[in-house]
Design a protein around this motif. Structure first.
Motif, short mmCIF file in Angstrom:
data_model
loop_
_atom_site.label_atom_id
_atom_site.label_comp_id
_atom_site.label_asym_id
_atom_site.label_seq_id
_atom_site.Cartn_x
_atom_site.Cartn_y
_atom_site.Cartn_z
N LYS A 18 0.83 -1.22 0.00
CA LYS A 18 0.00 0.00 0.00
C LYS A 18 0.85 1.26 0.00
O LYS A 18 0.36 2.35 -0.33
CB LYS A 18 -0.95 -0.01 1.20
CG LYS A 18 -0.28 0.07 2.56
CD LYS A 18 -1.29 -0.04 3.69
CE LYS A 18 -0.62 0.03 5.06
NZ LYS A 18 -1.59 -0.12 6.16
N PHE A 19 2.15 1.13 0.32
CA PHE A 19 3.02 2.30 0.33
C PHE A 19 3.69 2.54 -1.03
O PHE A 19 4.45 3.50 -1.17
CB PHE A 19 4.08 2.16 1.42
CG PHE A 19 3.53 2.28 2.81
CD1 PHE A 19 3.34 3.54 3.38
CD2 PHE A 19 3.17 1.16 3.53
CE1 PHE A 19 2.81 3.67 4.66
CE2 PHE A 19 2.65 1.27 4.81
CZ PHE A 19 2.46 2.52 5.38
N THR A 20 3.39 1.68 -2.01
CA THR A 20 3.97 1.91 -3.35
C THR A 20 3.37 3.13 -4.03
O THR A 20 3.88 3.59 -5.06
CB THR A 20 3.78 0.68 -4.26
OG1 THR A 20 2.37 0.41 -4.39
CG2 THR A 20 4.48 -0.53 -3.68
N GLN A 21 2.31 3.67 -3.45
CA GLN A 21 1.69 4.90 -3.97
C GLN A 21 1.88 6.07 -3.00
O GLN A 21 1.22 7.10 -3.13
CB GLN A 21 0.19 4.67 -4.21
CG GLN A 21 -0.14 3.53 -5.15
CD GLN A 21 0.44 3.76 -6.53
OE1 GLN A 21 0.39 4.87 -7.07
NE2 GLN A 21 1.00 2.70 -7.13
N ALA A 22 2.77 5.90 -2.03
CA ALA A 22 2.96 6.94 -1.01
C ALA A 22 3.45 8.24 -1.63
O ALA A 22 4.22 8.25 -2.59
CB ALA A 22 3.96 6.46 0.04
N GLU A 23 2.99 9.33 -1.09
CA GLU A 23 3.41 10.64 -1.58
C GLU A 23 4.88 10.90 -1.27
O GLU A 23 5.61 11.49 -2.07
CB GLU A 23 2.55 11.73 -0.94
CG GLU A 23 2.82 13.13 -1.48
CD GLU A 23 1.89 14.17 -0.89
OE1 GLU A 23 2.23 15.37 -0.95
OE2 GLU A 23 0.82 13.79 -0.36
N ASP A 24 5.34 10.43 -0.12
CA ASP A 24 6.74 10.61 0.27
C ASP A 24 7.64 9.73 -0.61
O ASP A 24 7.52 8.51 -0.62
CB ASP A 24 6.91 10.22 1.74
CG ASP A 24 8.35 10.35 2.21
OD1 ASP A 24 8.85 11.49 2.28
OD2 ASP A 24 8.97 9.30 2.50
N GLU A 25 8.53 10.37 -1.36
CA GLU A 25 9.32 9.63 -2.35
C GLU A 25 10.24 8.58 -1.74
O GLU A 25 10.31 7.46 -2.26
CB GLU A 25 10.12 10.61 -3.22
CG GLU A 25 9.24 11.41 -4.16
CD GLU A 25 10.04 12.38 -5.02
OE1 GLU A 25 9.55 12.76 -6.11
OE2 GLU A 25 11.15 12.79 -4.59
N THR A 76 9.86 6.85 0.94
CA THR A 76 9.01 5.74 1.37
C THR A 76 8.51 4.96 0.17
O THR A 76 8.53 3.71 0.17
CB THR A 76 7.81 6.28 2.18
OG1 THR A 76 8.30 6.97 3.33
CG2 THR A 76 6.89 5.15 2.62
N ARG A 77 8.06 5.66 -0.86
CA ARG A 77 7.57 5.00 -2.07
C ARG A 77 8.65 4.15 -2.72
O ARG A 77 8.42 3.02 -3.14
CB ARG A 77 7.05 6.06 -3.06
CG ARG A 77 6.39 5.46 -4.29
CD ARG A 77 5.58 6.49 -5.03
NE ARG A 77 6.38 7.39 -5.83
CZ ARG A 77 6.46 8.70 -5.65
NH1 ARG A 77 5.81 9.28 -4.64
NH2 ARG A 77 7.20 9.46 -6.44
N SER A 78 9.87 4.69 -2.77
CA SER A 78 11.00 3.96 -3.35
C SER A 78 11.25 2.66 -2.60
O SER A 78 11.39 1.59 -3.21
CB SER A 78 12.25 4.84 -3.32
OG SER A 78 13.40 4.11 -3.73
#
Length: 423
Positions: free
Chosen positions: A154-161, A163-165
């Motif tokens: 669910k964090f693959t769409q996180a706004e924080d880059e 975290t998303r990476s």
């Protein structure tokens, strides 16, 4: 682990422990206890570990000074890889202070555990609002805790880059499907320097060797890029997934570190004044520093040497970031009058100026002064691999092959590979 940078306080182990065991309100300066728990990283003993555990157990999380000590004690236990302290460290996962939790998760990762109960407690933090999720994901990935996959996803769409990476790279690792890894590679060009640094770590952890050319050109400090290439080489060469010859051009491009070999993420709207460009060498975002070095070489070729010497005398001599750029630029500018300064800093053993020694080696090769051969060869006995490699590059530039002969039997396989290569 290289611990040279932690030896910055003049305390003995017993003195540090005595400070830790003194109630905070009895100390003249509450930061003394923080210094003490930081300093015990230099003493990997049962006494130090026990003292750090006491620092955690006797702290009052409701008070700021106590929380700060508690955070640092957890971190120090992680750096000591104190497995015996895991039960106490684990309790800090329930802390209300997100920075203590962050340090706790990181420490668990550093110590390393396959205990599914501990790892599940870490994974449950992904469902807890307001946490620093990147370190949680990173720790779970390195522990190969597959039950966390859906929660990480669910964090693959996180706004924080950053975290998303971490989330995308972890999903790729857990599933074996690397089709989305290009989204991580794209972040090498993020305006956010923390995202650039973070995605390099994610690509290292993923052993994604195809990204090596892009990592080499990423606008972050060469320390991050060299570490990435070295770790990928150490992982991929023994397994046959990559060869030294394939990576050698990228590795040497990073060591030369010319701004023309960097993919810039910043630009100037108008031609900046010289003073502004010099000031940019002090930025913590090396993307801005590389744009400044390119500008000095492209626009201020004549004025740059004196401006660099002036800023060196003013404050760059004590700023390890700007120091590095000044040393490297003296070489690119072919500033022969800078020879003595470069030799002096080639032998500067202060740990914060380590990358400047590499810069000085490259710069001395650029100056073309044969006197540098002897100076460079004295550095071939260093345990610092990148400095040794840079000296070999500089000696090649000066037409001297004796360094290769010396390093042909070096203890470091990478140095041996360079010494016996045809390039």
């Amino acid at each position: 682990m290289d611990k040279r940078f932690f030896k910055i306080f003049g305390l003995t182990e017993d003195q540090a422990i005595a400070i830790i065991d003194t109630p905070l309100e009895q100390l003249e300066d509450p930061t003394d206890k923080y210094i003490a728990v930081s300093h015990l990283i230099n003493f990997p003993t049962e006494q130090s570990i026990a003292a750090l555990v006491r620092a955690i157990e006797t702290s009052n999380p409701a008070e700021l000074d106590h929380r700060i000590v508690r955070r640092k004690a957890v971190e120090s236990l992680g750096r000591l890889q104190a497995e015996s302290a895991l039960p106490v460290i684990r309790q800090c996962l329930n802390d209300d202070d997100i920075y203590t939790v962050e340090n706790t998760v990181w420490a668990i990762g550093e110590i390393g555990t396959k205990d599914s109960e501990i790892l599940e407690e870490v994974a449950q933090l992904l469902d807890k609002p307001g946490q620093i999720y990147r370190v949680i994901i990173h720790t779970l990935a390195n522990a190969d805790y597959q039950p966390a996959l859906e929660r990480v996803q669910k964090f693959t769409q996180a706004e924080d880059e950053p975290t998303r990476s971490a989330a995308i790279a972890t999903v790729c690792r857990f599933t074996g499907d690397y089709s989305q890894i290009t989204e991580v590679i794209t972040l090498l060009q993020s305006p956010n320097v923390n995202a650039r640094r973070g995605c390099i770590q994610d690509l290292i952890d993923s052993h994604y060797y195809k990204a090596i050319p892009q990592i080499a050109r990423c606008p972050v400090s060469l320390v991050f890029r060299l570490r990435a290439l070295r770790m990928l080489l150490d992982a991929g060469v023994p397994t046959g997934e990559i060869t030294f010859a394939e990576v050698q051009p990228d590795l040497e491009q990073v060591l030369y570190d010319h701004p023309n070999d960097i993919d810039m993420v910043h630009e100037y709207d108008v031609t900046p004044l010289l003073n502004f460009v010099i000031d940019e060498l002090y930025q913590t975002d090396f993307g801005r520093c590389y744009l400044a070095t390119k500008t000095l070489l492209d626009i201020y070729l004549q004025e740059a040497p004196q401006a660099l010497l002036a800023t060196y005398m003013d404050k760059a001599y004590n700023d390890y970031g700007a120091h590095y750029h000044v040393m490297k630029l003296l070489g690119w500018l072919k500033y022969t009058s800078g020879y003595d300064l470069l030799v002096e800093n080639l032998h500067n053993r202060e740990p914060q100026f380590q990358k400047s020694r590499t810069a000085c080696a490259i710069a001395l090769g650029e100056l073309g002064d044969s006197r540098a051969v002897t100076e460079l060869k004295t550095c071939l006995s260093t345990p610092i691999w990148d400095l040794k490699y840079a000296c070999l590059l500089a000696l090649d530039r000066l037409g001297d092959s004796s360094g290769r002969e010396t390093c042909a039997t070096d203890a470091d396989w990478l140095i041996r590979a360079k010494a016996t290569s045809h390039n």
